[in-house]
Design a protein around this motif. Structure first.
Motif, PDB file in Angstrom:
ATOM      1  N   ASN A  76      -0.038   8.820 -14.254  1.00  0.00           N
ATOM      2  CA  ASN A  76       1.341   9.265 -14.428  1.00  0.00           C
ATOM      3  C   ASN A  76       2.173   8.131 -15.036  1.00  0.00           C
ATOM      4  OD1 ASN A  76       3.863  10.440 -14.198  1.00  0.00           O
ATOM      5  ND2 ASN A  76       3.608  11.036 -12.078  1.00  0.00           N
ATOM      6  N   SER A  77       2.000   6.937 -14.519  1.00  0.00           N
ATOM      7  CA  SER A  77       2.754   5.790 -15.040  1.00  0.00           C
ATOM      8  C   SER A  77       2.370   5.461 -16.480  1.00  0.00           C
ATOM      9  CB  SER A  77       2.513   4.561 -14.161  1.00  0.00           C
ATOM     10  OG  SER A  77       3.030   4.772 -12.881  1.00  0.00           O
ATOM     11  N   ALA A  78       1.082   5.520 -16.772  1.00  0.00           N
ATOM     12  CA  ALA A  78       0.613   5.194 -18.126  1.00  0.00           C
ATOM     13  C   ALA A  78       1.117   6.206 -19.149  1.00  0.00           C
ATOM     14  CB  ALA A  78      -0.914   5.134 -18.152  1.00  0.00           C
ATOM     15  N   ARG A  79       1.223   7.459 -18.754  1.00  0.00           N
ATOM     16  CA  ARG A  79       1.679   8.500 -19.681  1.00  0.00           C
ATOM     17  C   ARG A  79       3.156   8.345 -20.004  1.00  0.00           C
ATOM     18  NH1 ARG A  79       3.488  14.095 -18.258  1.00  0.00           N
ATOM     19  NH2 ARG A  79       3.650  15.175 -20.222  1.00  0.00           N
ATOM     20  N   GLY A  80       3.937   7.911 -19.041  1.00  0.00           N
ATOM     21  CA  GLY A  80       5.376   7.771 -19.269  1.00  0.00           C
ATOM     22  C   GLY A  80       6.010   9.113 -19.582  1.00  0.00           C
ATOM     23  N   ASN A  81       6.850   9.158 -20.608  1.00  0.00           N
ATOM     24  CA  ASN A  81       7.507  10.421 -20.962  1.00  0.00           C
ATOM     25  C   ASN A  81       6.928  11.041 -22.231  1.00  0.00           C
ATOM     26  OD1 ASN A  81       8.559   8.751 -22.938  1.00  0.00           O
ATOM     27  ND2 ASN A  81      10.632   9.564 -22.763  1.00  0.00           N
ATOM     28  N   ARG A  82       5.698  10.659 -22.580  1.00  0.00           N
ATOM     29  CA  ARG A  82       5.054  11.251 -23.749  1.00  0.00           C
ATOM     30  C   ARG A  82       4.601  12.671 -23.428  1.00  0.00           C
ATOM     31  NH1 ARG A  82       3.367   6.097 -23.445  1.00  0.00           N
ATOM     32  NH2 ARG A  82       1.389   6.582 -22.455  1.00  0.00           N
ATOM     33  N   THR A  83       4.592  13.513 -24.416  1.00  0.00           N
ATOM     34  CA  THR A  83       4.163  14.895 -24.203  1.00  0.00           C
ATOM     35  C   THR A  83       2.692  15.091 -24.542  1.00  0.00           C
ATOM     36  OG1 THR A  83       4.925  15.485 -26.423  1.00  0.00           O
ATOM     37  CG2 THR A  83       6.444  15.891 -24.593  1.00  0.00           C
ATOM     38  N   SER A  84       2.083  14.136 -25.227  1.00  0.00           N
ATOM     39  CA  SER A  84       0.665  14.255 -25.551  1.00  0.00           C
ATOM     40  C   SER A  84      -0.142  13.422 -24.569  1.00  0.00           C
ATOM     41  CB  SER A  84       0.388  13.798 -26.981  1.00  0.00           C
ATOM     42  OG  SER A  84       0.737  12.442 -27.127  1.00  0.00           O
TER      43      SER A  84
END
Length: 94
Positions: A76-84
């Motif tokens: 979750n942290s690594a994804r951040g606010n990216r949608t892909s």
């Protein structure tokens, strides 16, 4: 003045419902350590977190069950606010 909605009853209920499904991490596909709870869960990278398909910063609904996903804290942290979702590289060896 309203409090933080993440501290509200509806958000906690959504987290409990999502956790009870026992799903793997929607980002990496590996099992989540659901047994890690309490203060320890806030520090452990394999613990459950509620992630949102459409990030809140991009207009996603905090309380919509259709927007809720189970994820590892690290994913979750690594994804951040990216949608892909970052995909692993395919091997050239067949």
């Amino acid at each position: 003045m309203a409090g933080n909605p993440r501290n509200g009853r509806r958000y906690r209920d959504l987290c409990i419902k999502q956790r009870s499904l026992g799903l793997p991490c929607w980002l990496c596909g590996h099992n989540i350590a659901y047994e890690i709870t309490g203060p320890e869960a806030g520090k452990h990278r394999d613990a459950f977190t509620l992630d949102h398909l459409i990030p809140l910063s991009l207009g996603g609904d905090l309380l919509d069950p259709a927007n809720a996903r189970s994820a590892h804290r690290r994913c979750n942290s690594a994804r951040g606010n990216r949608t892909s979702i970052k995909q692993g590289r395919a091997s050239r060896t067949w």
